[in-house]
Write a protein that holds these residues in place. Sequence first.
Motif, PDB file in Angstrom:
ATOM      1  N   ASP A  37      28.954  36.829  51.871  1.00  0.00           N
ATOM      2  CA  ASP A  37      30.256  37.404  51.524  1.00  0.00           C
ATOM      3  C   ASP A  37      30.721  36.717  50.243  1.00  0.00           C
ATOM      4  OD1 ASP A  37      32.739  38.681  51.567  1.00  0.00           O
ATOM      5  OD2 ASP A  37      33.614  37.158  52.868  1.00  0.00           O
ATOM      6  N   LEU A  38      30.788  37.479  49.176  1.00  0.00           N
ATOM      7  CA  LEU A  38      31.225  36.948  47.884  1.00  0.00           C
ATOM      8  C   LEU A  38      32.541  37.593  47.499  1.00  0.00           C
ATOM      9  CD1 LEU A  38      27.894  37.171  45.880  1.00  0.00           C
ATOM     10  CD2 LEU A  38      28.999  35.090  46.670  1.00  0.00           C
ATOM     11  N   GLN A  39      33.497  36.779  47.089  1.00  0.00           N
ATOM     12  CA  GLN A  39      34.785  37.285  46.636  1.00  0.00           C
ATOM     13  C   GLN A  39      35.235  36.478  45.432  1.00  0.00           C
ATOM     14  OE1 GLN A  39      37.854  37.829  49.586  1.00  0.00           O
ATOM     15  NE2 GLN A  39      36.335  37.888  51.216  1.00  0.00           N
ATOM     16  N   ALA A  40      36.082  37.084  44.656  1.00  0.00           N
ATOM     17  CA  ALA A  40      36.709  36.384  43.540  1.00  0.00           C
ATOM     18  C   ALA A  40      38.191  36.719  43.552  1.00  0.00           C
ATOM     19  CB  ALA A  40      36.088  36.796  42.216  1.00  0.00           C
ATOM     20  N   MET A  41      39.011  35.746  43.239  1.00  0.00           N
ATOM     21  CA  MET A  41      40.443  35.948  43.079  1.00  0.00           C
ATOM     22  C   MET A  41      40.774  35.553  41.647  1.00  0.00           C
ATOM     23  SD  MET A  41      43.744  34.042  44.773  1.00  0.00           S
ATOM     24  CE  MET A  41      43.340  34.469  46.425  1.00  0.00           C
ATOM     25  N   PHE A  42      41.603  36.373  40.999  1.00  0.00           N
ATOM     26  CA  PHE A  42      42.008  36.015  39.647  1.00  0.00           C
ATOM     27  C   PHE A  42      43.505  36.187  39.493  1.00  0.00           C
ATOM     28  CE2 PHE A  42      40.734  40.429  39.540  1.00  0.00           C
ATOM     29  CZ  PHE A  42      41.662  41.051  38.726  1.00  0.00           C
ATOM     30  N   PHE A  43      44.056  35.435  38.568  1.00  0.00           N
ATOM     31  CA  PHE A  43      45.494  35.427  38.330  1.00  0.00           C
ATOM     32  C   PHE A  43      45.793  35.990  36.946  1.00  0.00           C
ATOM     33  CE2 PHE A  43      44.550  32.212  41.424  1.00  0.00           C
ATOM     34  CZ  PHE A  43      45.522  32.407  42.385  1.00  0.00           C
ATOM     35  N   VAL A  44      46.794  36.858  36.883  1.00  0.00           N
ATOM     36  CA  VAL A  44      47.185  37.512  35.636  1.00  0.00           C
ATOM     37  C   VAL A  44      48.552  36.998  35.207  1.00  0.00           C
ATOM     38  CG1 VAL A  44      47.772  39.731  34.569  1.00  0.00           C
ATOM     39  CG2 VAL A  44      45.875  39.584  36.190  1.00  0.00           C
ATOM     40  N   GLU A  45      48.674  36.655  33.934  1.00  0.00           N
ATOM     41  CA  GLU A  45      49.961  36.260  33.367  1.00  0.00           C
ATOM     42  C   GLU A  45      50.261  37.162  32.181  1.00  0.00           C
ATOM     43  OE1 GLU A  45      49.563  32.149  32.334  1.00  0.00           O
ATOM     44  OE2 GLU A  45      48.203  32.551  30.687  1.00  0.00           O
ATOM     45  N   ALA A  46      51.541  37.262  31.827  1.00  0.00           N
ATOM     46  CA  ALA A  46      51.960  38.150  30.740  1.00  0.00           C
ATOM     47  C   ALA A  46      52.764  37.384  29.706  1.00  0.00           C
ATOM     48  CB  ALA A  46      52.795  39.308  31.292  1.00  0.00           C
TER      49      ALA A  46
END
Length: 107
Positions: A37-46
């Motif tokens: 089980d592979l997952q990635a979480m990413f964070f977005v800033e503006a």
Amino acid sequence: MALKKTFENKDGGTSNGYYRVREVNTQYEKDKDGPVDLQAMFFVEAYYYDTGEPAIWNATKTNPAWRPKECGAYNLILPDMEPVQNLIIRAYNYLKALPEFDGAEDC
């Protein structure tokens, strides 16, 4: 790599936004005799595109905290072991496929 898209600012008007993936975290999980089980979480800033200032409003006694609704954490399910560079590209492609990033342009 980044995305350019307008957003509704804290005053209800429209501003040009510069969205970037700030951080990518991956998770690998495999039980004995089970699938990977592979997952990635990413964070977005503006940021405000025209000034480069962060598009965020810190809370005060008279004003609540504010940020564009598109900012925050997003999750990706990964089909296989991918190099990290591909994860960043996939993160931007994922954002462009979401309704809240409709019309966003690479910049």
